[in-house]
Motif scaffolding. Structure first.
Motif, PDB file in Angstrom:
ATOM      1  N   GLY A  42       0.788  -1.223   0.000  1.00 51.53           N
ATOM      2  CA  GLY A  42       0.000   0.000   0.000  1.00 51.53           C
ATOM      3  C   GLY A  42       0.819   1.270   0.000  1.00 51.53           C
ATOM      4  O   GLY A  42       0.275   2.365   0.038  1.00 51.53           O
ATOM      5  N   ASP A  43       2.134   1.149  -0.022  1.00 52.11           N
ATOM      6  CA  ASP A  43       3.007   2.313  -0.108  1.00 52.11           C
ATOM      7  C   ASP A  43       3.113   2.732  -1.576  1.00 52.11           C
ATOM      8  O   ASP A  43       2.747   1.981  -2.480  1.00 52.11           O
ATOM      9  CB  ASP A  43       4.411   1.985   0.420  1.00 52.11           C
ATOM     10  N   TYR A  44       3.634   3.934  -1.808  1.00 53.15           N
ATOM     11  CA  TYR A  44       3.813   4.413  -3.180  1.00 53.15           C
ATOM     12  C   TYR A  44       5.261   4.802  -3.416  1.00 53.15           C
ATOM     13  O   TYR A  44       5.886   5.443  -2.573  1.00 53.15           O
ATOM     14  CB  TYR A  44       2.916   5.620  -3.448  1.00 53.15           C
ATOM     15  N   LEU A  45       5.771   4.415  -4.585  1.00 50.49           N
ATOM     16  CA  LEU A  45       7.147   4.703  -4.971  1.00 50.49           C
ATOM     17  C   LEU A  45       7.175   5.663  -6.150  1.00 50.49           C
ATOM     18  O   LEU A  45       6.269   5.656  -6.984  1.00 50.49           O
ATOM     19  CB  LEU A  45       7.873   3.410  -5.360  1.00 50.49           C
ATOM     20  N   CYS A  46       8.233   6.448  -6.229  1.00 54.50           N
ATOM     21  CA  CYS A  46       8.416   7.364  -7.353  1.00 54.50           C
ATOM     22  C   CYS A  46       8.437   6.562  -8.644  1.00 54.50           C
ATOM     23  O   CYS A  46       9.115   5.536  -8.747  1.00 54.50           O
ATOM     24  CB  CYS A  46       9.740   8.126  -7.180  1.00 54.50           C
ATOM     25  N   GLY A  47       7.703   7.039  -9.651  1.00 55.70           N
ATOM     26  CA  GLY A  47       7.654   6.349 -10.933  1.00 55.70           C
ATOM     27  C   GLY A  47       8.949   6.433 -11.715  1.00 55.70           C
ATOM     28  O   GLY A  47       9.179   5.667 -12.638  1.00 55.70           O
ATOM     29  N   LYS A  48       9.825   7.355 -11.321  1.00 51.56           N
ATOM     30  CA  LYS A  48      11.092   7.534 -12.028  1.00 51.56           C
ATOM     31  C   LYS A  48      12.231   6.760 -11.383  1.00 51.56           C
ATOM     32  O   LYS A  48      12.944   6.024 -12.049  1.00 51.56           O
ATOM     33  CB  LYS A  48      11.444   9.016 -12.093  1.00 51.56           C
ATOM     34  N   CYS A  49      12.409   6.939 -10.053  1.00 50.75           N
ATOM     35  CA  CYS A  49      13.586   6.341  -9.401  1.00 50.75           C
ATOM     36  C   CYS A  49      13.256   5.233  -8.398  1.00 50.75           C
ATOM     37  O   CYS A  49      14.153   4.557  -7.913  1.00 50.75           O
ATOM     38  CB  CYS A  49      14.412   7.423  -8.712  1.00 50.75           C
ATOM     39  N   GLY A  50      11.966   5.076  -8.049  1.00 48.57           N
ATOM     40  CA  GLY A  50      11.587   4.022  -7.117  1.00 48.57           C
ATOM     41  C   GLY A  50      11.705   4.397  -5.648  1.00 48.57           C
ATOM     42  O   GLY A  50      11.515   3.557  -4.776  1.00 48.57           O
ATOM     43  N   TRP A  51      12.005   5.653  -5.347  1.00 45.11           N
ATOM     44  CA  TRP A  51      12.119   6.124  -3.964  1.00 45.11           C
ATOM     45  C   TRP A  51      10.727   6.198  -3.338  1.00 45.11           C
ATOM     46  O   TRP A  51       9.754   6.510  -4.002  1.00 45.11           O
ATOM     47  CB  TRP A  51      12.773   7.501  -3.971  1.00 45.11           C
ATOM     48  N   LEU A  52      10.624   5.950  -2.051  1.00 49.18           N
ATOM     49  CA  LEU A  52       9.353   5.988  -1.333  1.00 49.18           C
ATOM     50  C   LEU A  52       8.815   7.419  -1.293  1.00 49.18           C
ATOM     51  O   LEU A  52       9.496   8.333  -0.822  1.00 49.18           O
ATOM     52  CB  LEU A  52       9.552   5.470   0.090  1.00 49.18           C
ATOM     53  N   VAL A  53       7.591   7.639  -1.803  1.00 47.28           N
ATOM     54  CA  VAL A  53       6.981   8.971  -1.783  1.00 47.28           C
ATOM     55  C   VAL A  53       5.772   9.040  -0.857  1.00 47.28           C
ATOM     56  O   VAL A  53       5.296  10.125  -0.540  1.00 47.28           O
ATOM     57  CB  VAL A  53       6.589   9.469  -3.197  1.00 47.28           C
ATOM     58  N   TRP A  54       5.250   7.893  -0.418  1.00 45.88           N
ATOM     59  CA  TRP A  54       4.152   7.884   0.553  1.00 45.88           C
ATOM     60  C   TRP A  54       4.030   6.506   1.173  1.00 45.88           C
ATOM     61  O   TRP A  54       4.012   5.498   0.476  1.00 45.88           O
ATOM     62  CB  TRP A  54       2.826   8.260  -0.100  1.00 45.88           C
ATOM     63  N   GLU A  55       3.941   6.493   2.509  1.00 43.36           N
ATOM     64  CA  GLU A  55       3.737   5.248   3.228  1.00 43.36           C
ATOM     65  C   GLU A  55       2.275   5.156   3.640  1.00 43.36           C
ATOM     66  O   GLU A  55       1.682   6.147   4.043  1.00 43.36           O
ATOM     67  CB  GLU A  55       4.639   5.197   4.454  1.00 43.36           C
ATOM     68  N   ALA A  56       1.696   4.003   3.532  1.00 43.75           N
ATOM     69  CA  ALA A  56       0.267   3.793   3.760  1.00 43.75           C
ATOM     70  C   ALA A  56      -0.196   4.267   5.135  1.00 43.75           C
ATOM     71  O   ALA A  56      -1.327   4.688   5.288  1.00 43.75           O
ATOM     72  CB  ALA A  56      -0.081   2.324   3.568  1.00 43.75           C
ATOM     73  N   TYR A  57       0.663   4.232   6.139  1.00 38.81           N
ATOM     74  CA  TYR A  57       0.237   4.583   7.491  1.00 38.81           C
ATOM     75  C   TYR A  57       0.429   6.072   7.826  1.00 38.81           C
ATOM     76  O   TYR A  57       0.152   6.489   8.943  1.00 38.81           O
ATOM     77  CB  TYR A  57       0.957   3.719   8.532  1.00 38.81           C
ATOM     78  N   THR A  58       0.898   6.887   6.893  1.00 39.35           N
ATOM     79  CA  THR A  58       1.070   8.319   7.157  1.00 39.35           C
ATOM     80  C   THR A  58       0.117   9.128   6.281  1.00 39.35           C
ATOM     81  O   THR A  58      -0.169   8.756   5.148  1.00 39.35           O
ATOM     82  CB  THR A  58       2.517   8.772   6.870  1.00 39.35           C
ATOM     83  N   PRO A  59      -0.385  10.243   6.800  1.00 38.90           N
ATOM     84  CA  PRO A  59      -1.347  11.040   6.032  1.00 38.90           C
ATOM     85  C   PRO A  59      -0.713  11.949   4.976  1.00 38.90           C
ATOM     86  O   PRO A  59      -1.395  12.407   4.082  1.00 38.90           O
ATOM     87  CB  PRO A  59      -2.030  11.878   7.115  1.00 38.90           C
ATOM     88  N   GLU A  60       0.582  12.200   5.068  1.00 45.80           N
ATOM     89  CA  GLU A  60       1.225  13.166   4.184  1.00 45.80           C
ATOM     90  C   GLU A  60       1.794  12.522   2.919  1.00 45.80           C
ATOM     91  O   GLU A  60       2.612  11.617   2.979  1.00 45.80           O
ATOM     92  CB  GLU A  60       2.358  13.880   4.929  1.00 45.80           C
ATOM     93  N   LYS A  61       1.345  13.014   1.778  1.00 44.92           N
ATOM     94  CA  LYS A  61       1.879  12.557   0.494  1.00 44.92           C
ATOM     95  C   LYS A  61       2.829  13.627  -0.025  1.00 44.92           C
ATOM     96  O   LYS A  61       2.509  14.806  -0.013  1.00 44.92           O
ATOM     97  CB  LYS A  61       0.754  12.350  -0.519  1.00 44.92           C
ATOM     98  N   HIS A  62       3.998  13.222  -0.468  1.00 47.68           N
ATOM     99  CA  HIS A  62       4.986  14.168  -0.971  1.00 47.68           C
ATOM    100  C   HIS A  62       4.599  14.648  -2.376  1.00 47.68           C
ATOM    101  O   HIS A  62       4.179  13.853  -3.212  1.00 47.68           O
ATOM    102  CB  HIS A  62       6.373  13.524  -1.025  1.00 47.68           C
ATOM    103  N   GLU A  63       4.754  15.947  -2.619  1.00 53.87           N
ATOM    104  CA  GLU A  63       4.475  16.490  -3.951  1.00 53.87           C
ATOM    105  C   GLU A  63       5.635  16.247  -4.896  1.00 53.87           C
ATOM    106  O   GLU A  63       5.470  16.249  -6.111  1.00 53.87           O
ATOM    107  CB  GLU A  63       4.166  17.980  -3.857  1.00 53.87           C
TER     108      GLU A  63
END
Length: 79
Positions: A42-63
């Motif tokens: 349920g986490d999200y990774l950057c589509g370009k480099c694969g770095w973590l951009v949002w973890e399922a248990y945190t409310p903040e999504k990185h722009e």
């Protein structure tokens, strides 16, 4: 088409330096929002480099991706 892409297209008509064109294309690509990739957890990774951009248990999504030298804009529409 965003203003960066329009400027690049105009430059491509007259530019001769391949390295300059490559650098400008990288900047245009970085500023064009890219969908993140969802993991099985349920986490999200950057589509370009694969770095973590949002973890399922945190409310903040990185722009933007905060991965080393990436800085890709993340497209959260429909997520």
């Amino acid at each position: 088409m965003n203003k960066y892409q329009e400027a690049l297209n105009n430059l491509l008509l007259t530019a001769r330096k391949t390295e300059d064109i490559r650098i400008i294309q990288e900047l245009v690509d970085k500023e064009t929002p890219m969908k993140p990739q969802k993991t099985e957890y349920g986490d999200y990774l950057c589509g370009k480099c694969g770095w973590l951009v949002w973890e399922a248990y945190t409310p903040e999504k990185h722009e933007r991706c905060s991965g080393k030298e990436c800085g890709q804009v993340v497209d959260w529409s429909n997520e």
